[in-house]
Design a protein around this motif. Structure first.
Motif, short mmCIF file in Angstrom:
data_model
loop_
_atom_site.label_atom_id
_atom_site.label_comp_id
_atom_site.label_asym_id
_atom_site.label_seq_id
_atom_site.Cartn_x
_atom_site.Cartn_y
_atom_site.Cartn_z
N ARG A 31 0.70 -0.86 -0.01
CA ARG A 31 0.13 -0.36 0.04
C ARG A 31 0.73 1.17 -0.12
O ARG A 31 0.26 2.02 -0.62
N THR A 32 1.91 0.91 0.62
CA THR A 32 3.22 2.68 0.36
C THR A 32 4.58 2.17 0.08
O THR A 32 5.21 0.93 0.60
N GLU A 33 5.04 2.95 -0.44
CA GLU A 33 5.99 2.40 -1.14
C GLU A 33 7.47 2.05 -0.47
O GLU A 33 8.05 1.58 -1.17
N LEU A 74 -9.92 -7.01 -2.53
CA LEU A 74 -10.92 -6.38 -3.51
C LEU A 74 -10.28 -5.02 -3.43
O LEU A 74 -10.18 -3.92 -4.84
N ALA A 75 -9.84 -4.15 -2.21
CA ALA A 75 -9.38 -2.74 -2.34
C ALA A 75 -7.95 -2.33 -2.66
O ALA A 75 -7.58 -1.23 -3.07
N LEU A 77 -6.58 -4.71 -5.02
CA LEU A 77 -6.16 -4.87 -6.90
C LEU A 77 -6.66 -3.40 -7.24
O LEU A 77 -6.70 -2.72 -8.12
N GLY A 78 -8.05 -3.25 -6.42
CA GLY A 78 -8.24 -1.38 -7.25
C GLY A 78 -6.92 -0.79 -7.14
O GLY A 78 -7.49 0.27 -7.73
N GLU A 79 -6.21 -0.32 -5.55
CA GLU A 79 -5.84 0.75 -5.53
C GLU A 79 -4.22 -0.07 -6.55
O GLU A 79 -3.47 0.93 -7.57
N ALA A 80 -3.82 -1.77 -7.21
CA ALA A 80 -3.42 -1.55 -8.19
C ALA A 80 -3.47 -1.06 -9.83
O ALA A 80 -2.53 -0.34 -10.66
N GLY A 81 -4.99 -0.85 -9.43
CA GLY A 81 -5.42 0.00 -10.57
C GLY A 81 -6.07 -1.15 -11.65
O GLY A 81 -5.75 -1.70 -12.68
N VAL A 82 -7.16 -0.72 -12.34
CA VAL A 82 -8.10 -1.45 -12.96
C VAL A 82 -6.78 -1.34 -14.93
O VAL A 82 -6.50 -2.92 -15.60
N ALA A 83 -6.33 -0.27 -15.33
CA ALA A 83 -5.92 -0.30 -16.73
C ALA A 83 -4.34 -0.93 -16.78
O ALA A 83 -3.96 -1.90 -17.26
N ASN A 84 -3.19 -1.29 -15.19
CA ASN A 84 -2.27 -1.83 -14.91
C ASN A 84 -2.84 -3.29 -14.79
O ASN A 84 -1.37 -4.24 -15.07
N SER A 114 -17.52 -16.48 -4.40
CA SER A 114 -16.33 -16.69 -4.20
C SER A 114 -15.82 -15.50 -4.14
O SER A 114 -15.97 -14.54 -4.69
N LEU A 115 -14.44 -15.77 -3.16
CA LEU A 115 -14.06 -14.07 -3.87
C LEU A 115 -12.81 -13.95 -5.05
O LEU A 115 -12.70 -13.10 -5.28
N GLY A 116 -12.60 -15.54 -5.38
CA GLY A 116 -11.91 -15.49 -6.62
C GLY A 116 -13.23 -14.53 -7.97
O GLY A 116 -12.48 -13.97 -8.84
N GLU A 117 -14.14 -15.04 -7.59
CA GLU A 117 -15.52 -14.73 -8.42
C GLU A 117 -15.25 -13.15 -8.71
O GLU A 117 -15.82 -12.32 -9.16
N GLN A 118 -15.66 -12.71 -7.43
CA GLN A 118 -15.68 -11.21 -6.97
C GLN A 118 -14.44 -10.49 -7.90
O GLN A 118 -14.45 -9.11 -8.56
N ILE A 119 -13.60 -11.49 -7.52
CA ILE A 119 -12.40 -10.67 -8.13
C ILE A 119 -12.46 -10.26 -9.59
O ILE A 119 -11.83 -9.22 -10.78
#
Length: 217
Positions: A31-33, A74-75, A77-84, A114-119
């Protein structure tokens, strides 16, 4: 290959270290650099190891390994970025374990989802493959720790993504006969529901270094 590993815990550390040992360039994301665990790992893992944020690691990787805690998946992966993540193979090693009520944990999602499906539904342009979530991280990267013909199970909706993951598993030491393809990402339900039993078995056996074997007729 350039691989982004999301997560700095035991699982992320074990997988990132193994991938560097196999010659991949690996960036560990958090989460932090300046995350202390990620920084320490990169300083000791070798020239092909680096660290950054979730977004940095996801942008860097041609393939992504997701190892964050399931309740925050999910949070993260959201920080990772949809485009990435778009178009990339994402190996999901997470489990939806909820420790809010103490031990043993419960599953935050199960039976009808399942979490896999949600992702996969949240990041629909990514190619999610559930894998390695049914065992200890030491066994993930060194199947010889458990004797016999035990199994690693995978699932996902993209056949080519599963082929790539199977090839990566082979580099860890998993033979083709040990890799069991359960079909689409919906099979994540069963893989994730294995975890409560896995935790009970760990307590009964006194070791995390065990796995499931499939005895075929």
């Amino acid at each position: 290959m350039r691989i982004g590993v999301l997560g700095t815990g035991m699982v992320g550390h074990a997988l990132a270290t193994k991938l560097v040992q196999l010659g991949h360039e690996v960036k560990m994301g958090s989460r932090t650099e300046g995350n202390e665990k990620a920084t320490a790992w990169a300083e000791t893992a070798g020239a092909n190891a680096s660290h950054g944020t979730f977004a940095d690691a996801a942008e860097f990787g041609e393939l992504i390994v997701h190892c964050t805690a399931g309740m925050h998946a999910l949070a993260a992966l959201g920080e990772a970025g949809v485009a990435n993540l778009s178009g990339k193979v994402v190996i999901d090693v997470s489990n939806p374990l909820d420790f809010s009520g103490g031990m043993p944990p419960t599953l935050a999602v199960c039976n009808t989802d399942s979490l896999g499906e949600q992702i996969q539904s949240t990041f629909d342009d990514a190619r999610i493959v559930k894998a390695l979530n049914t065992m200890n991280c030491n066994v993930m990267v060194d199947p010889s720790l458990v004797p016999g013909d035990h199994a690693v199970m995978i699932c996902g909706d993209d056949a080519d993504a599963k082929r790539q993951v199977s090839e990566l598993l082979a580099s860890f030491g998993w033979t083709p006969d040990q890799v069991v393809d359960l079909g689409g990402i919906r099979a994540s339900r069963g893989l994730e529901m294995w975890l409560p039993l896995w935790l009970s078995l760990m307590g009964a056996l006194g070791t995390p270094n065990f796995n499931v074997a499939l005895m075929r007729n």
